[in-house]
Design an enzyme around this catalytic site. Structure first.
Site, PDB file in Angstrom:
ATOM      1  N   LYS A  94      31.682  44.207  38.705  1.00  0.00           N
ATOM      2  CA  LYS A  94      32.326  45.022  39.743  1.00  0.00           C
ATOM      3  C   LYS A  94      33.198  46.069  39.065  1.00  0.00           C
ATOM      4  CE  LYS A  94      36.115  44.381  40.269  1.00  0.00           C
ATOM      5  NZ  LYS A  94      37.592  44.358  40.223  1.00  0.00           N
ATOM      6  N   ASP A 146      38.566  39.534  45.109  1.00  0.00           N
ATOM      7  CA  ASP A 146      37.352  40.281  44.775  1.00  0.00           C
ATOM      8  C   ASP A 146      36.067  39.569  45.193  1.00  0.00           C
ATOM      9  OD1 ASP A 146      38.501  42.559  43.700  1.00  0.00           O
ATOM     10  OD2 ASP A 146      38.557  41.771  41.654  1.00  0.00           O
TER      11      ASP A 146
END
Length: 278
Positions: A9, A128
């Site tokens: 990410k 996240d």
């Protein structure tokens, strides 16, 4: 056996816009993914277990609080033999643990033929994890639970990821923030027909965690500078809370050449070229 890919990410921007009474920080972030990452495999078994393999396995000992095991428990008490093939650096700002948790949820939901957990349960695993489960370019807000798809597709682009071999725990970085009420990104994010136009917009935005992270780990500044110095690099910035930095490139050839050059100059660093996934 089932398998899921845990893509890295990347926070192209990361604005810290406030802090809730419970201590959680409010964020405004443009998040994409890179086509490099870990893999999670799930096989039928009577008990739940985890083995970690891969080039980064030595940096992540198996522990009961590993996010992969915690993710498995949110789906129920069934058994499975899990294998995490670890390629991404640990505590590096590119969502490795969160991506692994999301991949474990996907692999186990297939293996056990159960639905994925509700968003609230996913968020409890980490800020996240929801965006990693989403797995596409979004604007992430709130404490990580507000995910808004982009109005237009991102242009084709390449990234070079570089980590100087320094683990940066997230809490000290947030604690060292000079202020927590920074301005968000513009309300409307236009489409970007070219990588150059995307880089121009990103240059007007920030990662608010970059200054405190650099104060804690000066190697981050050197990593960012090494990326920025490469031919074809349109923008270099830290991702997440560090220490991984990314360079944005328009061409695959330039990205691969940059990764090779940085790897040669800094043999102790983790360096990877990757296609940006939007």
């Amino acid at each position: 056996m089932t398998e899921a890919f845990a893509r890295a990410k990347i926070n192209l921007t990361l604005h810290v816009t406030g802090q809730r009474p419970d201590g959680y920080h409010l964020l405004d972030s443009l998040v994409v993914f890179a086509d490099v990452g870990d893999r999670v495999r799930a096989e039928p078994a009577e008990a739940l277990s985890l083995a970690i393999t891969g080039p980064q396995a030595a940096n992540l000992p198996v522990a009961d609080d590993n996010l992969v095991l915690r993710a498995a428990r949110t789906l129920g008490g069934q058994g499975a033999r899990l294998t995490l093939e670890k390629h991404l650096p640990v505590a590096s700002g590119i969502g490795g643990g969160s991506a692994d948790a999301a991949a474990a949820l996907v692999a186990l939901a297939r293996l056990w033929q159960v639905p994925l957990p509700d968003p609230a349960a996913v968020l409890k695993l980490g800020a996240d994890v929801p965006v990693c489960l989403e797995g596409r370019a979004v604007r992430m807000a709130g404490v990580g639970e507000i995910l808004t798809p982009l109005a237009a597709p991102l242009p084709e682009a390449w990234l070079v990821l570089a980590n100087p071999g320094v683990s940066v725990p997230t809490p000290p970085v947030f604690k060292a923030l000079a202020r927590r009420d920074n301005p968000p990104m513009p309300d409307d994010l236009p489409g970007w027909p070219t990588v150059e136009s995307l880089a121009a917009l990103l240059a007007t935005q920030r990662n608010d965690l970059e200054p405190p992270a650099i104060a804690l780990a000066p190697e981050i500044a050197r990593t960012r500078a090494a990326l920025a110095a490469q031919p074809g690099c349109l923008l270099a910035r830290m991702s997440g809370s560090g220490a991984t930095c990314f360079g944005l490139f328009a061409a695959e050839e330039a990205a691969r050449a940059a990764a090779e050059a940085i790897g040669t100059q800094h043999p102790g660093w983790w360096v990877a070229p990757a296609r940006m996934v939007g």
